[in-house]
Design an enzyme around this catalytic site. Structure first.
Site, short mmCIF file in Angstrom:
data_model
loop_
_atom_site.label_atom_id
_atom_site.label_comp_id
_atom_site.label_asym_id
_atom_site.label_seq_id
_atom_site.Cartn_x
_atom_site.Cartn_y
_atom_site.Cartn_z
CB SER A 23 -50.02 105.17 -21.40
OG SER A 23 -49.53 105.64 -22.63
N1 SAM Z 1 -49.54 103.88 -25.48
C1 SAM Z 1 -48.17 103.45 -25.42
C2 SAM Z 1 -48.00 102.36 -24.40
O1 SAM Z 1 -48.94 102.07 -23.66
O2 SAM Z 1 -46.90 101.81 -24.34
C3 SAM Z 1 -47.28 104.57 -24.99
C4 SAM Z 1 -46.94 105.48 -26.06
S1 SAM Z 1 -45.64 106.59 -25.62
C5 SAM Z 1 -46.36 107.58 -24.37
C6 SAM Z 1 -45.70 107.61 -27.07
C7 SAM Z 1 -45.15 106.95 -28.32
O3 SAM Z 1 -45.41 107.79 -29.43
C8 SAM Z 1 -43.64 106.73 -28.28
O4 SAM Z 1 -43.35 105.39 -28.51
C9 SAM Z 1 -43.13 107.63 -29.42
O5 SAM Z 1 -41.99 107.12 -30.07
C10 SAM Z 1 -44.34 107.67 -30.33
N2 SAM Z 1 -44.39 108.80 -31.27
C11 SAM Z 1 -44.06 110.09 -31.06
N3 SAM Z 1 -44.26 110.79 -32.19
C12 SAM Z 1 -44.74 109.92 -33.12
C13 SAM Z 1 -45.15 110.03 -34.48
N4 SAM Z 1 -45.11 111.18 -35.15
N5 SAM Z 1 -45.57 108.92 -35.11
C14 SAM Z 1 -45.63 107.73 -34.47
N6 SAM Z 1 -45.25 107.56 -33.20
C15 SAM Z 1 -44.82 108.64 -32.52
#
Ligand code: SAM
Length: 218
Positions: free
Chosen positions: A62
């Protein structure tokens, strides 16, 4: 001072403080976490720019300003129990780990969870628990939580998270269509009363799962 430490200070001074984030604990946490360790080697030179970067598997680390905004909006206290949905690179997790002792983080992609675990262990964040699975179900065995942060965009409010909040607990979640979302904060006032606020426009990768978007065919 190393070049990375200097770059972190510049990022905070140019992109985070001037946009109204002044919580000293949040700023201290951002200044402490080595964001360059959470990106691929080839992208380390860009780690302190104020933008999201790819981390593989069509996912992103992010944007630092959004990490700071979401962290500040959680209004954390040291003793809080925090649930994070979407571990991703582990960067947001590491920022939270500077501020509270009990963090539960869920990632649906096992390869990202493994990579995040390794990096978090290497910077003394062993107190974070990571689970691989569908985070739209929350983490019922560990609920209630004082704070829940969702780092992927949900199509609608996810009621499971509201139910897993402790009284007084705060949920931060991006809600909206694939073109962009509203960052919302929900505060649980009492057993059946919730207060909802819109904080900002944002753009996150989709929250995929039973309470989110369906998985698109690859
Ligand atoms: N905050 C994180 C960082 O700073 O690296 C970035 C997160 S990224 C924008 C969103 C994450 O949410 C991805 O790794 C994706 O695989 C995960 N994700 C999407 N749907 C999900 C779910 N139902 N349960 C858990 N993780 C999920």
């Amino acid at each position: 001072m190393t070049d990375f430490t200097r770059a972190r200070q510049t990022m905070v001074d140019r992109h985070i403080k001037p946009r109204g984030i002044d919580d000293p604990q949040v700023l201290a946490a951002i200044l402490k976490v080595p964001r360059h360790l959470f990106v691929e080697d080839a992208l380390r030179g860009q780690a302190y720019g104020d933008y999201a970067l790819p981390i593989g598997d069509k996912q992103t680390i992010s944007q630092p300003y959004i990490v700071a905004l979401m962290t500040a909006a959680l209004q954390l206290k040291k003793g809080d129990r925090v649930l994070e949905i979407g571990t991703g690179s582990g960067y947001q997790t590491a920022v939270l780990a500077q501020m509270v002792n009990r963090i539960f983080s869920i990632e649906r992609l096992p390869q990202l969870a493994r990579r995040a675990r390794k990096i978090l262990d290497s910077i003394s964040c062993a107190h974070v628990q990571i689970r691989v699975g569908d985070g739209t179900l929350g983490w019922p065995e560990e609920a209630p939580f004082d704070a829940i942060i969702v780092t992927a965009g949900a199509p609608d409010m996810v009621d499971v998270y509201c139910r897993q909040l402790a009284p007084g607990g705060r949920l931060i979640i991006p809600v909206g269509g694939a073109g962009g979302q509203q960052l919302r904060r929900v505060t649980r006032i009492s057993a059946d009363q919730f207060h909802e606020e819109d904080l900002a426009d944002c753009r996150f990768v989709p929250l995929i799962g039973r309470g989110g978007w369906p998985e698109s065919p690859s």
